[in-house]
Structure formats: structure tokens, C-alpha cells
Design a protein around this motif. Structure first.
Motif, PDB file in Angstrom:
ATOM      1  N   LYS A 145      32.750  43.138  27.111  1.00 43.18           N
ATOM      2  CA  LYS A 145      34.178  43.222  27.417  1.00 43.18           C
ATOM      3  C   LYS A 145      34.327  43.871  28.783  1.00 43.18           C
ATOM      4  O   LYS A 145      33.645  44.842  29.087  1.00 43.18           O
ATOM      5  CB  LYS A 145      34.887  44.066  26.358  1.00 43.18           C
ATOM      6  CG  LYS A 145      36.372  44.283  26.642  1.00 43.18           C
ATOM      7  CD  LYS A 145      36.979  45.232  25.629  1.00 43.18           C
ATOM      8  CE  LYS A 145      38.435  45.544  25.972  1.00 43.18           C
ATOM      9  NZ  LYS A 145      39.027  46.523  25.031  1.00 43.18           N
ATOM     10  N   VAL A 146      35.207  43.341  29.609  1.00 39.50           N
ATOM     11  CA  VAL A 146      35.364  43.879  30.960  1.00 39.50           C
ATOM     12  C   VAL A 146      36.814  44.266  31.200  1.00 39.50           C
ATOM     13  O   VAL A 146      37.735  43.588  30.738  1.00 39.50           O
ATOM     14  CB  VAL A 146      34.889  42.866  32.027  1.00 39.50           C
ATOM     15  CG1 VAL A 146      35.792  41.652  32.070  1.00 39.50           C
ATOM     16  CG2 VAL A 146      34.827  43.525  33.394  1.00 39.50           C
ATOM     17  N   ALA A 174      30.848  38.780  32.602  1.00 38.68           N
ATOM     18  CA  ALA A 174      31.133  39.517  31.379  1.00 38.68           C
ATOM     19  C   ALA A 174      31.118  38.599  30.167  1.00 38.68           C
ATOM     20  O   ALA A 174      30.571  38.931  29.101  1.00 38.68           O
ATOM     21  CB  ALA A 174      32.484  40.213  31.503  1.00 38.68           C
ATOM     22  N   GLU A 175      31.701  37.412  30.321  1.00 40.81           N
ATOM     23  CA  GLU A 175      31.730  36.457  29.214  1.00 40.81           C
ATOM     24  C   GLU A 175      30.325  36.034  28.806  1.00 40.81           C
ATOM     25  O   GLU A 175      29.993  35.974  27.623  1.00 40.81           O
ATOM     26  CB  GLU A 175      32.547  35.228  29.631  1.00 40.81           C
ATOM     27  CG  GLU A 175      32.562  34.116  28.585  1.00 40.81           C
ATOM     28  CD  GLU A 175      33.221  32.848  29.105  1.00 40.81           C
ATOM     29  OE1 GLU A 175      33.281  31.880  28.343  1.00 40.81           O
ATOM     30  OE2 GLU A 175      33.646  32.835  30.277  1.00 40.81           O
ATOM     31  N   MET A 176      29.478  35.786  29.797  1.00 40.92           N
ATOM     32  CA  MET A 176      28.152  35.239  29.506  1.00 40.92           C
ATOM     33  C   MET A 176      27.197  36.260  28.901  1.00 40.92           C
ATOM     34  O   MET A 176      26.304  35.907  28.139  1.00 40.92           O
ATOM     35  CB  MET A 176      27.563  34.643  30.787  1.00 40.92           C
ATOM     36  CG  MET A 176      28.321  33.429  31.278  1.00 40.92           C
ATOM     37  SD  MET A 176      27.725  32.853  32.875  1.00 40.92           S
ATOM     38  CE  MET A 176      28.925  31.576  33.235  1.00 40.92           C
ATOM     39  N   ILE A 177      27.356  37.544  29.255  1.00 45.07           N
ATOM     40  CA  ILE A 177      26.457  38.550  28.674  1.00 45.07           C
ATOM     41  C   ILE A 177      27.081  39.191  27.448  1.00 45.07           C
ATOM     42  O   ILE A 177      26.534  40.145  26.889  1.00 45.07           O
ATOM     43  CB  ILE A 177      26.089  39.635  29.704  1.00 45.07           C
ATOM     44  CG1 ILE A 177      27.315  40.465  30.079  1.00 45.07           C
ATOM     45  CG2 ILE A 177      25.452  39.030  30.916  1.00 45.07           C
ATOM     46  CD1 ILE A 177      26.976  41.647  30.968  1.00 45.07           C
ATOM     47  N   GLY A 178      28.237  38.675  27.024  1.00 43.96           N
ATOM     48  CA  GLY A 178      28.833  39.147  25.782  1.00 43.96           C
ATOM     49  C   GLY A 178      29.463  40.509  25.883  1.00 43.96           C
ATOM     50  O   GLY A 178      29.521  41.250  24.895  1.00 43.96           O
ATOM     51  N   ALA A 221      35.068  48.126  38.006  1.00 46.38           N
ATOM     52  CA  ALA A 221      34.900  47.217  36.875  1.00 46.38           C
ATOM     53  C   ALA A 221      34.220  48.000  35.750  1.00 46.38           C
ATOM     54  O   ALA A 221      33.226  48.687  35.967  1.00 46.38           O
ATOM     55  CB  ALA A 221      34.064  46.003  37.265  1.00 46.38           C
ATOM     56  N   ILE A 222      34.757  47.869  34.524  1.00 50.97           N
ATOM     57  CA  ILE A 222      34.250  48.624  33.379  1.00 50.97           C
ATOM     58  C   ILE A 222      33.765  47.640  32.323  1.00 50.97           C
ATOM     59  O   ILE A 222      34.563  46.902  31.740  1.00 50.97           O
ATOM     60  CB  ILE A 222      35.342  49.542  32.810  1.00 50.97           C
ATOM     61  CG1 ILE A 222      35.907  50.447  33.911  1.00 50.97           C
ATOM     62  CG2 ILE A 222      34.794  50.376  31.655  1.00 50.97           C
ATOM     63  CD1 ILE A 222      37.143  51.203  33.504  1.00 50.97           C
ATOM     64  N   PHE A 223      32.437  47.599  32.082  1.00 48.87           N
ATOM     65  CA  PHE A 223      31.836  46.722  31.085  1.00 48.87           C
ATOM     66  C   PHE A 223      31.553  47.532  29.819  1.00 48.87           C
ATOM     67  O   PHE A 223      31.069  48.666  29.895  1.00 48.87           O
ATOM     68  CB  PHE A 223      30.520  46.131  31.591  1.00 48.87           C
ATOM     69  CG  PHE A 223      30.686  45.124  32.697  1.00 48.87           C
ATOM     70  CD1 PHE A 223      30.771  43.781  32.407  1.00 48.87           C
ATOM     71  CD2 PHE A 223      30.770  45.524  34.018  1.00 48.87           C
ATOM     72  CE1 PHE A 223      30.926  42.849  33.417  1.00 48.87           C
ATOM     73  CE2 PHE A 223      30.924  44.606  35.026  1.00 48.87           C
ATOM     74  CZ  PHE A 223      31.002  43.260  34.732  1.00 48.87           C
TER      75      PHE A 223
END
Length: 616
Positions: A526-527, A520-524, A536-538
Motif C-alpha cells: 500500500k502506498v 506499489a501495486e506490483m510488489i503488493g 512516499a510511504i510504502f
């Protein structure tokens, strides 16, 4: 008929023939069958009355009861309290005989003492049986009674050594596991749980919620359970050995229950600084006291729970003698923990930059600007400047071209037509355009530094891109992952930060699987994590993607459903997802370094590394 009978009897006995009336029997209301006949000598020494008695005895010997008499005995019955009794279970054959077995199966058995199962009599494993007599009625209505039959009634729970418990009783074991102790001070063990008690219990009983007094007060008295070490454990609870740890219904396959406490892990915090100008780290002891005062206290978190440090946006001003600094809190590393399974230290990063008291004096409004413009023509009436003007006048004369003459005329006329101070300054600027360093007077030295910080210092292949593109790249981190080690680097504003994932990435079905939070951090994006539905909710740019980790689908908020090539993995309590599937949902491209195409996610098969750059 009577006369015939008498004549017949006389003929048979004496061989004589007499008149019928000689032996006529009295003709009255008493039946000959209920009346005993006179004794008559029979050839075999008997008489008619003996013959009838022999027939009766023979009939009695032919009943089932007479045949099976002495072949049956009483049998103990064991039942649960309030259950219905099958009294036939209280009778058995002394020997195996198929004929007698069939008689018994067809018979009915009743209790002559009206015993019931309302009360138990075996809770203490004694011999207080309910004794009584059974009546067995066979198919031919013959009857046998059996005395001293014993009935044992057991409550829902009894002693493990009670041999009089019903045959279907389940042997249940309770034991003390990690982090708990009982009221006697017995401490449980993780690998070899200590036995707390064993019992024989009726199948189907929920021993945790059962209202049976003995079970409630003795078996699961949670008040007596304590943690062995309050600093390391919390919340002692019972759990079952079944897949559903909260299933306390006794069965043959669910008969071991263990008390354990949840382990506590310590979350500690540390602040570090980073100077943007020197690109060097700053230790905690050199940070301003105002920042030190904001350091959170350590926290205890229960095993398996998610933890995320409190986020805050803060700016601290520092006056260090002649230099003033501004400190800004950036983020925590790591940012959160999905499932706590160890002690963790969270490092908060503060970035420092200098504050310019007068960052751009040249653009300030005021009369000073006009004064500067008025003075420029006067200061620049030097021979050097005149010689330049003469050179420009002589150019058209040498070339003798009409076009050049017109240019020369224009140059001669400009100073005369634009006699205002503002215009004179422009003329001088145009004259000195090639040699003057004041062409872009509003660029300051500190702006040059800021611009250089925006350029990636690690990627030589990107140096030929436009400056506007390079500036955009600096605003978003670039990630470089080393698959075999689980280590990755973050490059932002020329700074390289090394980090380590909780679990190493891996490749499954030719798909790179990354831990949920890192991905989540790398693709920008929020998770969020929903533990109830294990989803898991992106969220990114208004689009929401939901991934239920037990399936292989990505459900989007726009109604679309995308199948993933590889199902999510659960490794050491960490959820891993295929990066390509999740990234593509948010419009990110992926490829490899050899395809010649600039992608957001690129795989280097030779070095087993992945580069993630959202600015491509």
C-alpha cells in the motif's frame, strides 16, 4: 616697549636719533591692536592702517569657502518615503577638481528649511519638489550657502515612467497568463503573457501582502482577476518568477509576477464486466441495471492534485432466467493518479460467476445416505462381482505361499466379520477400487472448472510444479513488463489484462526505475503520498518504508536505513523508484532469467522484459 617702538620708528623714518620721551605713545587701557593708527607716509605711498587691512583681506582669501566659491551647485535628492536624507547628496562640484572634492568630502551639510520625508511628492510624476537652502560648513569653519536645492520623496510604489524615483527602484512587471482575464475582459495567454501593468517599487516590499493603499487597491486586486473559462480553469492566483512561486518580495531578481489559473481535467468512469466461466469481457450495455446505477459521475480535478476513485466492495445478484449470477466489483484501472495532468478514464471491473443452487447434494446430511449404503451390497450381487471374489479366493491356491494364504484368509473373513451395512459398503468400494469412478465422489464438475482456472495458462515452465503451489500462484497477480513500450500484462486466474503506464520505465545505474503507484501495486504494498514532505510511504505486512524523493534513503519503521543505488526521478510529474531496492525491503528477491534461480523479480535482457511474481 612703547618708547622703544617710537624711537625705532623715528630712526627708520627720518634717520635721526631723539630722546625716547619725544615719541612716547599714550599709556591707557585701549589696546593698540583695536585702534587705528595715524596715517604715516610709507616709502611705497601707503600707511600703517592700509597694511593691516591688506593682511585681513589676505586671510579671507585663504579660506576654503573663498577658494571653492562659485565651484558648487545644488543637486536634486530622490529618496523613499520615511527614509533618512543625506543632505550632502544635494551638493555637487561644477567641475572635476581633486582638491575641491576633498574639501567637500570633509565638509558637513545641513538643511536650513527643516524639510522631512514624511510625505511623498512624486507619485504622479509631477515637479512638486520640496525646495530649500543648504548650509555647507568646511573643515576650517568657513561656510557657503546654496539655495534652490530640490528634494523628491517617493512612496513604496510609483509610475514606471517616474524619473524622480530613487536610483535603487525595481522595475516590476505584472502580466496575465493562462486561464485568467482582468475586469476589462483582457484574456491572458500561456506562452506569451499579456502585460497587466508596470511599476517602480522599493526593494524589499512584499507586494502581495503590503498594506500600502496604492499597492493593495491597484496592483494586486485579486477580486478583479477572473478565469477565462469556468469549465476549464479554476482558482486564479499570482505567482512569482523565482524558484519559490509564492515569493512576492521585490528584488532585482524577482520582479516579474504572473496571474494564472489552475487547469481542470475531467475524470470519467466506465464499468466493464468479465465472465469467469467463459473468460470473456462483457460490455457496459449488457451489465445488470443495478451495476449501471452505481457508475460515478464525471469529476473535475485541478492540475497537479492527486485523485483516487472511491473504492467499494459490492456484490450484485442477477437472476437471468434459469441461470443465476453473482457479480463482484474487483478494482479500478488505473487505481489512482498521483498528479493529474490530463483527462483520465477510470475503468471499473466487475467479475461474473454462476451460482449453483445445489452445489454438493452428496454431502448433505440425512437418511438418504444410510439408504444408499444399505442398497449398495444388494445391487452389487451380480455375477461380475462374484467372479471378482472368486478370483481373489483362487490367488493363494495358485501361488501356494504362506504369505498369500494369510491374505486370502483375511479377505475371506472380512465379509463375515463386518456384516453391518456401513462395512459392507466399504468392502464393495475396496473391491471396485481400480475400476470404479466413485473413488472421490465429492468432487463436482464445477469444482473441476474452478481448479483449472487456478493454473497459469501462459507459462509452460511452471506446469510441473505441485498443484498446491499452483493454486497459491493464482491468488496473486503475475506482472510482465515490456520496458521499451511501458506496457505490462497482469495474469490472474488465467485472465490476461493489458495495461499502460503513465510514463515508461527506464534503466538508470543498472537499476530498473518504475512509476511509484505501479511499483506499489506490483510488489503488493500500500502506498501513500505526503505532498508536504514529498515522501512516499510504502506499507506491507506491518513494515513501513518511507522514501523522501529528494534523497536516496529508505527509512524503515524498524529503525533501519537503506541507501538506494539510484535517486528517485521526477518525469512528467510522475515519481520513479528503483524496483530492486524497494522490493528487497519487503523480502522480495530479484535476478535474471539466465541465472537458473527462481526469483520474485526476473529480468530478461534479451527481450527487455521483467516478470514480477510474488508467489515464488
Amino acid at each position: 616697549m612703547k618708547k622703544v617702538l617710537a624711537t625705532t620708528m623715528a630712526t627708520l623714518l627720518f634717520g635721526l636719533s631723539f630722546p625716547v620721551n619725544t615719541f612716547a605713545l599714550p599709556d591707557n587701557d585701549v589696546s593698540a591692536n583695536s585702534q587705528v593708527l595715524e596715517k604715516v607716509s610709507l616709502p611705497n605711498g601707503g600707511d600703517s592702517s592700509q597694511s593691516e587691512a591688506g593682511a585681513d583681506n589676505k586671510a579671507k582669501e585663504d579660506t576654503i569657502a573663498k577658494k571653492i566659491e562659485g565651484k558648487l551647485e545644488a543637486k536634486d535628492i530622490t529618496v523613499w518615503q520615511n527614509d533618512t536624507v543625506n543632505w550632502k547628496d544635494g551638493v555637487k562640484l561644477k567641475e572635476d577638481n581633486a582638491e575641491f572634492k576633498n574639501y567637500l568630502e570633509e565638509a558637513s551639510v545641513t538643511d536650513l528649511d527643516n524639510r522631512n520625508t514624511n510625505n511623498s511628492n512624486t507619485d504622479t510624476n509631477d515637479d512638486r519638489a520640496f525646495k530649500g537652502k543648504l548650509k555647507i560648513t568646511f573643515k576650517d569653519k568657513s561656510v557657503i550657502e546654496i539655495a534652490d536645492q530640490k528634494l523628491y520623496v517617493t512612496s513604496k510604489m510609483t509610475n514606471i515612467n517616474n524619473s524622480k524615483a530613487p536610483k535603487n527602484a525595481v522595475d516590476v512587471k505584472l502580466q496575465l497568463g493562462e486561464g485568467v482575464k482582468d475586469s476589462n475582459g483582457t484574456i491572458g495567454q500561456k506562452d506569451n503573457p499579456v502585460e497587466y501593468g508596470s511599476y517602480r517599487i522599493k526593494p524589499g516590499v512584499n507586494i502581495l501582502n503590503e498594506e500600502h493603499p496604492q499597492i493593495k487597491n491597484s496592483l494586486f486586486n485579486l477580486v478583479k482577476l477572473q478565469v477565462s473559462d469556468p469549465e476549464k480553469y479554476v482558482d486564479p492566483q499570482w505567482s512569482s518568477g523565482s524558484a519559490n512561486k509564492k515569493d512576492f518580495v521585490v528584488s532585482k531578481d524577482n520582479n516579474i509576477f504572473t496571474a494564472t489559473a489552475s487547469k481542470l481535467f475531467t475524470m470519467t468512469f466506465k464499468f466493464v464486466g468479465y465472465d469467469r466461466d467463459s473468460r470473456k469481457s462483457i460490455e457496459f450495455d449488457k451489465l445488470p441495471q443495478a451495476i449501471k446505477d452505481k457508475l460515478p459521475q464525471e469529476q473535475k480535478i485541478k492540475e497537479g492534485e492527486a485523485f483516487e476513485p472511491n473504492k467499494f466492495e459490492d456484490t450484485i445478484k442477477e437472476n437471468s432466467g434459469e441461470i443465476k449470477y453473482e457479480w463482484k466489483f474487483k478494482d479500478w484501472n488505473p487505481t489512482k493518479s498521483v498528479s493529474v495532468s490530463e483527462n483520465k478514464n477510470f475503468e471499473g471491473i466487475w467479475t461474473r460467476s454462476k451460482i449453483e443452487e445445489n452445489p454438493n447434494p452428496e454431502v448433505k446430511p440425512g437418511p438418504g445416505k444410510e439408504e444408499d449404503k444399505k442398497e449398495r451390497p444388494e445391487k452389487e450381487n451380480k455375477p461380475k462381482d462374484n467372479s471378482k471374489a472368486e478370483d481373489k479366493k483362487e490367488i493363494p491356491e495358485k501361488e501356494n505361499k504362506p504369505k498369500d494364504n494369510s491374505k486370502a484368509e483375511d479377505k475371506k473373513e472380512k465379509p463375515q466379520e463386518e456384516n453391518k451395512p456401513k462395512d459392507n459398503s466399504r468392502v464393495e468400494d475396496n473391491k471396485n477400487n481400480k475400476k470404479s469412478n466413485n473413488t472421490f465422489p465429492r468432487i463436482k464438475s464445477n469444482e473441476n472448472k474452478s481448479s483449472s482456472n487456478k493454473v497459469y495458462t501462459r507459462t509452460s515452465t511452471k506446469e510441473t510444479k505441485k498443484e498446491s503451489k499452483t493454486e497459491n500462484l493464482s491468488k496473486t497477480p503475475k506482472y510482465t513488463l515490456t520496458i521499451n513500450s511501458g506496457e505490462y500484462e497482469v495474469l490472474i486466474n488465467g485472465q490476461v489484462i493489458k495495461r499502460q503506464m503513465d510514463v515508461k520505465p527506464l534503466i538508470k545505474n543498472d537499476r530498473l526505475m518504475l512509476p511509484l503507484r505501479s511499483l506499489a501495486e506490483m510488489i503488493g504494498a500500500k502506498v501513500e503520498w505526503d505532498p508536504q514532505t514529498r515522501t512516499a510511504i510504502f506499507t506491507n505486512k506491518g513494515l513501513v518504508a518511507k522514501i523522501q524523493i529528494d534523497g536516496n534513503e529508505i527509512v524503515l519503521s524498524n529503525g533501519k536505513v537503506i541507501k538506494m543505488d539510484s535517486k528517485p526521478l521526477n518525469i512528467n510529474g510522475r515519481i520513479l523508484l528503483p524496483i530492486s531496492n524497494v522490493a528487497n525491503v519487503f523480502g522480495l528477491t530479484n535476478g535474471n532469467t539466465k541465472d537458473g534461480i527462481d526469483q520474485n523479480i526476473e529480468w530478461d535482457g534479451d527481450n527487455k522484459t521483467v516478470e514480477i511474481n510474488l508467489n515464488k
